[in-house]
Design a protein around this motif. Structure first.
Motif, short mmCIF file in Angstrom:
data_model
loop_
_atom_site.label_atom_id
_atom_site.label_comp_id
_atom_site.label_asym_id
_atom_site.label_seq_id
_atom_site.Cartn_x
_atom_site.Cartn_y
_atom_site.Cartn_z
N ARG A 106 5.28 -2.26 7.62
CA ARG A 106 5.43 -3.59 7.01
C ARG A 106 4.82 -3.70 5.61
NH1 ARG A 106 3.00 -9.33 9.22
NH2 ARG A 106 3.37 -10.45 7.30
N PHE A 107 3.72 -2.99 5.38
CA PHE A 107 3.04 -3.11 4.08
C PHE A 107 3.18 -1.90 3.16
CE2 PHE A 107 0.71 -6.03 6.85
CZ PHE A 107 0.82 -7.19 6.10
N GLN A 108 3.82 -0.85 3.65
CA GLN A 108 3.95 0.32 2.78
C GLN A 108 4.87 0.02 1.61
OE1 GLN A 108 5.61 3.90 4.54
NE2 GLN A 108 4.26 5.11 3.25
N TRP A 109 4.45 0.49 0.46
CA TRP A 109 5.20 0.29 -0.79
C TRP A 109 6.58 0.94 -0.65
CZ3 TRP A 109 4.54 3.69 -5.67
CH2 TRP A 109 5.24 3.13 -6.74
N PRO A 110 7.66 0.17 -0.84
CA PRO A 110 9.03 0.70 -0.75
C PRO A 110 9.22 1.79 -1.79
CG PRO A 110 9.06 -1.70 -0.81
CD PRO A 110 7.66 -1.27 -1.11
N ILE B 178 -3.84 4.54 0.72
CA ILE B 178 -4.48 4.86 2.01
C ILE B 178 -3.82 6.08 2.63
CG2 ILE B 178 -5.13 2.47 2.41
CD1 ILE B 178 -2.71 2.13 4.09
N ASN B 179 -4.30 6.52 3.76
CA ASN B 179 -3.73 7.72 4.37
C ASN B 179 -2.54 7.38 5.26
OD1 ASN B 179 -4.73 6.73 6.77
ND2 ASN B 179 -6.62 7.86 6.58
N ALA B 180 -1.90 8.40 5.79
CA ALA B 180 -0.67 8.22 6.58
C ALA B 180 -0.91 7.44 7.86
CB ALA B 180 -0.08 9.59 6.90
N GLY C 28 6.54 15.38 -6.59
CA GLY C 28 7.11 16.72 -6.55
C GLY C 28 7.00 17.44 -5.23
N GLY C 29 6.13 17.02 -4.35
CA GLY C 29 6.03 17.74 -3.08
C GLY C 29 5.16 17.03 -2.08
N VAL D 247 0.84 -1.20 0.00
CA VAL D 247 0.00 0.00 0.00
C VAL D 247 0.87 1.25 0.00
CG1 VAL D 247 -1.90 -1.13 1.21
CG2 VAL D 247 -0.07 -0.01 2.50
N ALA D 248 0.31 2.35 -0.44
CA ALA D 248 1.06 3.60 -0.45
C ALA D 248 0.18 4.70 0.15
CB ALA D 248 1.44 3.95 -1.89
N THR D 249 0.81 5.67 0.76
CA THR D 249 0.04 6.76 1.36
C THR D 249 -0.04 7.94 0.40
OG1 THR D 249 1.93 7.83 2.38
CG2 THR D 249 0.90 6.04 3.60
N TYR D 250 -1.03 8.77 0.62
CA TYR D 250 -1.21 9.94 -0.25
C TYR D 250 0.04 10.83 -0.18
CZ TYR D 250 -6.03 8.40 0.03
OH TYR D 250 -7.17 7.65 -0.02
N GLY D 251 0.53 11.01 1.00
CA GLY D 251 1.69 11.86 1.17
C GLY D 251 2.90 11.28 0.45
N GLN D 252 3.02 9.98 0.49
CA GLN D 252 4.15 9.31 -0.17
C GLN D 252 4.09 9.55 -1.67
OE1 GLN D 252 4.07 5.11 0.29
NE2 GLN D 252 5.89 4.78 -0.96
N LEU D 253 2.93 9.30 -2.26
CA LEU D 253 2.77 9.50 -3.69
C LEU D 253 2.99 10.97 -4.04
CD1 LEU D 253 -0.37 7.27 -4.17
CD2 LEU D 253 1.99 6.73 -4.76
N GLY D 254 2.45 11.84 -3.21
CA GLY D 254 2.60 13.26 -3.46
C GLY D 254 4.06 13.66 -3.45
#
Length: 108
Positions: A99-103, A60-62, A32-33, A21-28
């Motif tokens: 453990r599940f966050q996308w590297p 998902i969220n942080a 670029g920011g 899974v990835a968080t919005y902040g991570q993708l953001g």
DNA sequence: AACATGACGTTGC
DNA sequence: CGCAACGCCATGT
């Protein structure tokens, strides 16, 4: 070109492997920011406009929680999809991001 | 061009 | 540890 922000988000989300899974902040942050988290979520809301399918359920969220966005049925469906991919939820319905966050991928 | 909205994040209490 | 307020930037009207 003319690739809207949301289009970049969709492309990035499609690179999230199953069971991760990835968080919005991570993708953001990747786009670029770290302040673009909100826009990532907005892009997800419009993911159905994408020409190709987007694994939005892996975003998902942080806090490791699923954003129901006012639609609990949708969140329930999302959780079901993630569990089907091997992602575990705690008793509160949260995911262990450590453990599940996308590297972080090798984005150049 | 300006205003209002929003699948979020971080900091403070 | 839980809850509240502010900030942030892209999109639509």
């Amino acid at each position: 070109m003319a690739a809207s922000f949301q289009e970049q988000v969709w492309t990035l989300v499609r690179r999230i492997p199953a069971g991760r899974v990835a968080t919005y902040g991570q993708l953001g942050a990747m786009l670029g920011g770290p302040r673009l988290a909100r826009q990532v979520g907005w892009a997800m809301a419009a993911c159905e406009q994408a020409a190709e399918p987007v694994p939005w359920h892996r975003v998902i969220n942080a806090a490791g929680e699923i954003s129901d966005r006012g639609d609990p049925a949708r969140a329930e469906h999302q959780r079901h999809l993630l569990e089907h991919e091997g992602v575990r939820f705690d008793h509160r319905g949260r995911v262990d991001l450590s453990r599940f966050q996308w590297p972080f991928p090798d984005l150049e």
